[in-house]
Scaffold this motif. Structure first.
Motif, PDB file in Angstrom:
ATOM      1  N   SER A 149      -7.165   9.840  -4.134  1.00 16.71           N
ATOM      2  CA  SER A 149      -5.906   8.692  -4.040  1.00 16.71           C
ATOM      3  C   SER A 149      -6.797   7.319  -4.712  1.00 16.71           C
ATOM      4  N   SER A 150      -5.995   6.764  -5.472  1.00 17.42           N
ATOM      5  CA  SER A 150      -6.493   5.093  -5.867  1.00 17.42           C
ATOM      6  C   SER A 150      -5.504   4.104  -5.717  1.00 17.42           C
ATOM      7  N   ALA A 151      -5.934   2.882  -6.365  1.00 15.21           N
ATOM      8  CA  ALA A 151      -4.875   1.823  -6.200  1.00 15.21           C
ATOM      9  C   ALA A 151      -3.479   1.920  -6.899  1.00 15.21           C
ATOM     10  N   ARG A 165      -1.227   7.015  -4.623  1.00 23.97           N
ATOM     11  CA  ARG A 165      -1.716   7.443  -2.967  1.00 23.97           C
ATOM     12  C   ARG A 165      -0.952   8.785  -2.800  1.00 23.97           C
ATOM     13  N   CYS A 187      -8.196   3.981  -0.241  1.00 27.91           N
ATOM     14  CA  CYS A 187      -6.918   4.094  -0.581  1.00 27.91           C
ATOM     15  C   CYS A 187      -5.986   4.908   0.355  1.00 27.91           C
ATOM     16  N   CYS A 236     -10.515   9.469  -0.730  1.00 26.92           N
ATOM     17  CA  CYS A 236     -10.325   8.404  -1.707  1.00 26.92           C
ATOM     18  C   CYS A 236     -11.953   8.409  -1.966  1.00 26.92           C
ATOM     19  N   GLU A 289       1.110  -1.151   0.006  1.00 32.37           N
ATOM     20  CA  GLU A 289       0.167   0.101  -0.221  1.00 32.37           C
ATOM     21  C   GLU A 289       0.796   1.101  -0.006  1.00 32.37           C
TER      22      GLU A 289
END
Length: 220
Positions: free
Chosen positions: A174-176, A179, A126, A121, A102
């Motif tokens: 934020s996303s996968a 971040r 995330c 997010c 992460e």
């Protein structure tokens, strides 16, 4: 990845603001966590040593103290800050910090006198775990996620942050894939502070734009 700029306040339809940072939900989740831990132990799925190892990991290896250390270094070393803004993952390795799960594809943005950055997010939660540890309950709250994009100044006010009207608010989603992490503005009166003293002023909220850095106490 997306950003949104907002330059005016919005209010709830009922004219009220809901505070998402009160202690109630934390106590609720703590109770649920304790209940699950007890159940797993009873079923023989985990042991006390496993729980202790996890707690030690979040107390000593992964947590907001890592992010605060990065902020303090950026405040005191302009060249490091430049590298951090250009390639965050590469720069934090200079401090001996691990990316960890992460923590890949970090992007750092800097608060300035003209722009205040806020991270959210909108799809899930995330979060840069290696730098900030466990995400707080408010970050996962669907009401928070919806409101912070629609009315960021109202949400900031809920967290005790009131910005000048002229200051732009930039929202980072934020996303996968990426971040975000915020370098807050350094407070005045800290010119003589060591990096350790500076890091002690920085909160999780400040590193996500939902708070300001604590002002140093007189005589500090």
């Amino acid at each position: 990845m997306s950003t949104h700029d907002h330059d005016h306040d919005h209010q709830h339809a009922d004219g009220e603001h809901h505070h998402h940072h009160e202690r109630g939900p934390e106590s609720y989740y703590a109770a649920r966590t304790k209940a699950l831990e007890s159940l797993f132990r009873e079923k023989g799925l985990i042991g006390t040593d496993t729980v202790d190892r996890v707690i030690h990991f979040f107390d000593h290896e992964m947590g907001p103290f890592n992010g605060a250390r990065v902020v303090a270094k950026a405040w005191t070393d302009a060249a490091f800050k430049e590298r951090l803004l250009e390639d965050a993952n590469k720069a934090i390795k200079e401090l001996g910090l691990r990316e960890g799960i992460e923590g890949e594809n970090l992007k750092v943005v800097e608060n300035t006198p003209s722009t205040h950055n806020v991270v959210c997010c909108t799809l899930c939660s995330c979060w840069p775990w290696p730098l900030l540890g466990l995400p707080p309950y408010w970050f996962k709250d669907p009401v928070f996620r919806a409101r912070v994009v629609r009315e960021p100044r109202a949400v900031l006010k809920d967290f005790g942050v009131e910005l000048e009207t002229a200051k732009k608010v930039a929202i980072w989603d934020s996303s996968a894939q990426v971040r975000f992490f915020v370098i807050p503005e350094r407070p005045e009166g800290t010119e003589h502070f060591s990096e350790e003293q500076l890091a002690a002023l920085v909160s999780t909220e400040a590193m996500q734009g939902l708070g300001l850095v604590s002002q140093p106490q007189p005589g500090a």
